[in-house]
Motif scaffolding. Structure first.
Motif, PDB file in Angstrom:
ATOM      1  N   PRO A 116       0.808  -1.218   0.000  1.00  0.00           N
ATOM      2  CA  PRO A 116       0.000   0.000   0.000  1.00  0.00           C
ATOM      3  C   PRO A 116       0.843   1.270   0.000  1.00  0.00           C
ATOM      4  CG  PRO A 116      -0.701  -1.474   1.763  1.00  0.00           C
ATOM      5  CD  PRO A 116       0.512  -2.069   1.143  1.00  0.00           C
ATOM      6  N   HIS A 117       1.996   1.226   0.653  1.00  0.00           N
ATOM      7  CA  HIS A 117       2.845   2.419   0.707  1.00  0.00           C
ATOM      8  C   HIS A 117       3.321   2.825  -0.682  1.00  0.00           C
ATOM      9  CE1 HIS A 117       5.407  -1.093   0.958  1.00  0.00           C
ATOM     10  NE2 HIS A 117       6.411  -0.361   0.503  1.00  0.00           N
ATOM     11  N   MET A 118       3.590   1.854  -1.553  1.00  0.00           N
ATOM     12  CA  MET A 118       4.009   2.166  -2.917  1.00  0.00           C
ATOM     13  C   MET A 118       2.830   2.720  -3.716  1.00  0.00           C
ATOM     14  SD  MET A 118       6.429  -1.114  -3.670  1.00  0.00           S
ATOM     15  CE  MET A 118       7.223  -0.568  -5.161  1.00  0.00           C
ATOM     16  N   ALA A 119       1.660   2.119  -3.535  1.00  0.00           N
ATOM     17  CA  ALA A 119       0.467   2.580  -4.247  1.00  0.00           C
ATOM     18  C   ALA A 119       0.104   4.008  -3.843  1.00  0.00           C
ATOM     19  CB  ALA A 119      -0.706   1.632  -3.982  1.00  0.00           C
ATOM     20  N   VAL A 120       0.191   4.306  -2.539  1.00  0.00           N
ATOM     21  CA  VAL A 120      -0.140   5.652  -2.065  1.00  0.00           C
ATOM     22  C   VAL A 120       0.824   6.678  -2.651  1.00  0.00           C
ATOM     23  CG1 VAL A 120      -0.107   7.132  -0.007  1.00  0.00           C
ATOM     24  CG2 VAL A 120      -1.330   4.993   0.037  1.00  0.00           C
TER      25      VAL A 120
ATOM     26  N   GLY B 234      10.013  12.071  10.557  1.00  0.00           N
ATOM     27  CA  GLY B 234      10.748  10.924  11.093  1.00  0.00           C
ATOM     28  C   GLY B 234       9.887   9.898  11.787  1.00  0.00           C
ATOM     29  N   ALA B 235       8.579  10.022  11.678  1.00  0.00           N
ATOM     30  CA  ALA B 235       7.674   9.078  12.340  1.00  0.00           C
ATOM     31  C   ALA B 235       7.079   8.120  11.316  1.00  0.00           C
ATOM     32  CB  ALA B 235       6.555   9.837  13.043  1.00  0.00           C
ATOM     33  N   ASN B 236       6.503   7.051  11.803  1.00  0.00           N
ATOM     34  CA  ASN B 236       5.706   6.130  10.985  1.00  0.00           C
ATOM     35  C   ASN B 236       6.537   5.300  10.001  1.00  0.00           C
ATOM     36  OD1 ASN B 236       3.160   5.065  10.532  1.00  0.00           O
ATOM     37  ND2 ASN B 236       2.796   6.392   8.778  1.00  0.00           N
ATOM     38  N   PHE B 237       7.764   4.963  10.365  1.00  0.00           N
ATOM     39  CA  PHE B 237       8.576   4.132   9.486  1.00  0.00           C
ATOM     40  C   PHE B 237       8.482   2.647   9.829  1.00  0.00           C
ATOM     41  CE2 PHE B 237      10.725   8.132   8.483  1.00  0.00           C
ATOM     42  CZ  PHE B 237      10.740   8.024   7.111  1.00  0.00           C
TER      43      PHE B 237
ATOM     44  N   ARG C  91      -0.528   0.519   7.642  1.00  0.00           N
ATOM     45  CA  ARG C  91      -1.836   0.932   8.172  1.00  0.00           C
ATOM     46  C   ARG C  91      -2.153   2.378   7.786  1.00  0.00           C
ATOM     47  NH1 ARG C  91      -1.391  -1.142  12.921  1.00  0.00           N
ATOM     48  NH2 ARG C  91      -0.246   0.600  13.825  1.00  0.00           N
ATOM     49  N   SER C  92      -1.170   3.257   7.881  1.00  0.00           N
ATOM     50  CA  SER C  92      -1.420   4.654   7.513  1.00  0.00           C
ATOM     51  C   SER C  92      -1.668   4.798   6.015  1.00  0.00           C
ATOM     52  CB  SER C  92      -0.261   5.548   7.956  1.00  0.00           C
ATOM     53  OG  SER C  92       0.890   5.301   7.191  1.00  0.00           O
ATOM     54  N   ALA C  93      -1.012   3.972   5.209  1.00  0.00           N
ATOM     55  CA  ALA C  93      -1.246   4.006   3.764  1.00  0.00           C
ATOM     56  C   ALA C  93      -2.679   3.573   3.449  1.00  0.00           C
ATOM     57  CB  ALA C  93      -0.247   3.109   3.040  1.00  0.00           C
ATOM     58  N   LEU C  94      -3.132   2.508   4.089  1.00  0.00           N
ATOM     59  CA  LEU C  94      -4.504   2.047   3.861  1.00  0.00           C
ATOM     60  C   LEU C  94      -5.520   3.049   4.397  1.00  0.00           C
ATOM     61  CD1 LEU C  94      -4.062  -1.734   4.694  1.00  0.00           C
ATOM     62  CD2 LEU C  94      -4.435  -0.721   2.438  1.00  0.00           C
TER      63      LEU C  94
END
Length: 140
Positions: free
Chosen positions: A22-26, A104-107, A114-117
């Motif tokens: 999802p991170h790549m799609a976002v 620098g957060a959410n790595f 989850r954040s991407a979705l």
């Protein structure tokens, strides 16, 4: 001189070794929505200016497509309006997500996924709420 390959050195990463997530799609959709909104928005702005310059008949044609006339909106108006609002909300949610990443957060992999979705869910929900409120005000 002989062409000798050093096998101790790692190969550069290439697309074949990455797994889609999802991170790549976002990330890709963020770029597409930004470009799409700029392109479509520019086209609509130019159409509006040309219609304004050509006179009342041309401007009435523009208004027929993008405003409610006797409670009905042209199907093109719905498609463009819903598409632009969905693009806007997706781009906005993705931008907020990138703001946290830049800080620098959410790595962590699970939180990142989850954040991407969440950006997808937010954009769909926000678009639905926006259009429900918009149509209720127009008909009410």
């Amino acid at each position: 001189m002989a062409n000798v390959r050093n096998t101790a050195r790692p190969l550069s990463p290439h697309l074949g070794i990455y797994k889609w997530g999802p991170h790549m799609a976002v990330s890709i959709i963020h770029r597409a929505t930004g470009s799409g909104m700029a392109t479509v928005g520019t086209g609509l702005f130019v159409w509006w200016l040309v219609a304004l310059a050509y006179g009342p008949d041309a401007y009435a044609c523009f208004l027929d497509v993008f405003t409610l006339q006797s409670g009905q909106l042209n199907i093109l108006g719905y498609v463009v309006g819903i598409g632009l609002s969905l693009s806007f909300f997706q781009h906005m949610a993705s931008g907020v997500r990138h703001l946290f990443l830049d800080a620098g957060a959410n790595f962590e992999l699970r939180a990142n996924k989850r954040s991407a979705l969440t950006t997808f869910a937010f954009s769909i929900l926000a678009t639905a709420i926006f259009w429900v409120v918009l149509l209720e005000k127009a008909h009410g």
